[in-house]
Design an enzyme around this catalytic site. Structure first.
Site, PDB file in Angstrom:
ATOM      1  CE  LYS A   9      19.619  18.954-112.707  1.00 14.67           C
ATOM      2  NZ  LYS A   9      20.473  18.216-114.168  1.00 14.67           N
ATOM      3  CE1 TYR A  49      19.490  19.445-119.039  1.00  9.07           C
ATOM      4  CE2 TYR A  49      17.272  18.483-118.481  1.00  9.07           C
ATOM      5  CZ  TYR A  49      18.674  19.313-117.065  1.00  9.07           C
ATOM      6  OH  TYR A  49      18.975  19.987-116.419  1.00  9.07           O
ATOM      7  NE  ARG A  85      28.911  23.681-115.131  1.00 10.59           N
ATOM      8  CZ  ARG A  85      27.638  22.790-115.581  1.00 10.59           C
ATOM      9  NH1 ARG A  85      26.890  23.187-116.381  1.00 10.59           N
ATOM     10  NH2 ARG A  85      28.643  21.370-116.000  1.00 10.59           N
ATOM     11  NE  ARG A 102      25.207  19.174-110.978  1.00 18.10           N
ATOM     12  CZ  ARG A 102      25.035  19.842-111.824  1.00 18.10           C
ATOM     13  NH1 ARG A 102      26.718  19.535-112.154  1.00 18.10           N
ATOM     14  NH2 ARG A 102      24.494  19.809-112.634  1.00 18.10           N
ATOM     15  CG  ASN A 112      22.542  16.351-112.061  1.00 14.80           C
ATOM     16  OD1 ASN A 112      21.460  17.247-111.834  1.00 14.80           O
ATOM     17  ND2 ASN A 112      23.707  16.037-112.389  1.00 14.80           N
ATOM     18  CG  HIS A 115      20.849  23.722-115.351  1.00 21.16           C
ATOM     19  ND1 HIS A 115      20.986  23.182-116.467  1.00 21.16           N
ATOM     20  CD2 HIS A 115      20.452  24.721-115.715  1.00 21.16           C
ATOM     21  CE1 HIS A 115      21.158  23.608-117.638  1.00 21.16           C
ATOM     22  NE2 HIS A 115      21.183  24.616-117.525  1.00 21.16           N
ATOM     23  CD  GLU A 126      20.371  26.302-120.379  1.00 19.94           C
ATOM     24  OE1 GLU A 126      20.708  26.293-120.724  1.00 19.94           O
ATOM     25  OE2 GLU A 126      20.898  27.115-118.951  1.00 19.94           O
TER      26      GLU A 126
HETATM   27  N1  UDP Z   1      22.901  13.234-116.787  1.00 14.91           N
HETATM   28  C1  UDP Z   1      22.456  12.094-116.573  1.00 14.91           C
HETATM   29  N2  UDP Z   1      23.664  11.120-117.046  1.00 14.91           N
HETATM   30  C2  UDP Z   1      24.514  11.901-117.773  1.00 14.91           C
HETATM   31  C3  UDP Z   1      24.688  13.255-117.608  1.00 14.91           C
HETATM   32  C4  UDP Z   1      23.807  13.296-117.741  1.00 14.91           C
HETATM   33  O1  UDP Z   1      21.296  11.744-116.460  1.00 14.91           O
HETATM   34  O2  UDP Z   1      25.293  10.337-117.826  1.00 14.91           O
HETATM   35  C5  UDP Z   1      21.553  14.559-116.782  1.00 14.91           C
HETATM   36  C6  UDP Z   1      21.972  14.849-115.405  1.00 14.91           C
HETATM   37  O3  UDP Z   1      20.751  15.419-114.825  1.00 14.91           O
HETATM   38  C7  UDP Z   1      23.081  16.246-115.838  1.00 14.91           C
HETATM   39  C8  UDP Z   1      21.986  16.206-116.924  1.00 14.91           C
HETATM   40  O4  UDP Z   1      21.354  15.578-117.760  1.00 14.91           O
HETATM   41  O5  UDP Z   1      22.981  17.323-115.399  1.00 14.91           O
HETATM   42  C9  UDP Z   1      22.526  17.527-118.147  1.00 14.91           C
HETATM   43  O6  UDP Z   1      23.945  16.684-118.271  1.00 14.91           O
HETATM   44  P1  UDP Z   1      25.130  17.827-118.907  1.00 14.91           P
HETATM   45  O7  UDP Z   1      26.189  16.711-119.342  1.00 14.91           O
HETATM   46  O8  UDP Z   1      24.701  18.916-119.484  1.00 14.91           O
HETATM   47  O9  UDP Z   1      25.901  18.090-117.256  1.00 14.91           O
HETATM   48  P2  UDP Z   1      25.589  19.138-116.274  1.00 14.91           P
HETATM   49  O10 UDP Z   1      25.520  20.310-116.922  1.00 14.91           O
HETATM   50  O11 UDP Z   1      24.291  19.322-115.958  1.00 14.91           O
HETATM   51  O12 UDP Z   1      26.262  19.226-115.526  1.00 14.91           O
HETATM   52 MG    MG Z   2      24.795  20.659-119.064  1.00 11.21          MG
END
Ligand code: UDP
Ligand code: MG
Length: 138
Positions: A9, A49, A85, A102, A112, A115, A126
């Protein structure tokens, strides 16, 4: 073997951590099938998103993801989605396990560093969002 979609990112690219993250993922056993540096447009970020459109952080997330260059990657390994993950760790770096990307490189829950796709189905969607078939090695 299976595939997942990864992104380094804008926060991590801006901080100069892209090279270290690429070395980390290769050391973890992922093969890079496709990779490019791109600044995602606002519209692309909104679409990517879309599933989070109703969430309070959506506007900020779209703004951040289109704020500077990202590195997008198609990765291959055994159980690629799950393994990636595990390699990146929890969404919030405060909750991410030691040694995860992370934990090492993320600033905050929003910024963070990386992705990772959450299912094989979304990985395929994706990857296709950012790569044409001819841009992936065989
Ligand atoms: N995000 C955020 N605040 C939150 C949760 C998510 O800003 O409370 C952002 C963060 O950059 C995250 C992305 O939204 O990576 C997508 O959220 P998701 O829950 O899908 O998390 P991920 O799959 O990336 O771990
Ligand atoms: Mg996600």
């Amino acid at each position: 073997m299976s595939r997942t979609f990864a992104m380094i990112k804008p926060d991590a690219v801006q901080a100069g951590n892209a090279g270290k993250i690429i070395a980390h993922l290769q050391d973890a056993g992922f093969r890079v099938l496709g990779m490019k540096l791109t600044q995602i447009s606002r519209q692309q970020a909104e679409k990517f998103y879309e599933v989070h459109a109703a969430r309070p952080f959506y506007g900020e997330l779209v703004e951040f993801m289109s704020s500077g260059p990202s590195v997008v990657l198609a990765l291959e390994s055994d159980n690629a989605v799950t393994k990636w993950r595990e390699t990146i760790g929890a969404t919030d770096p405060a909750e991410a396990a030691e040694g995860t990307i992370r934990k090492l490189y993320a600033e905050s829950k929003g910024k963070n560093a990386v992705h990772g796709s959450d299912s094989d189905e979304n990985a395929a969607i994706e990857i296709a969002f950012f790569f044409s078939g001819t841009e992936l090695v065989g």
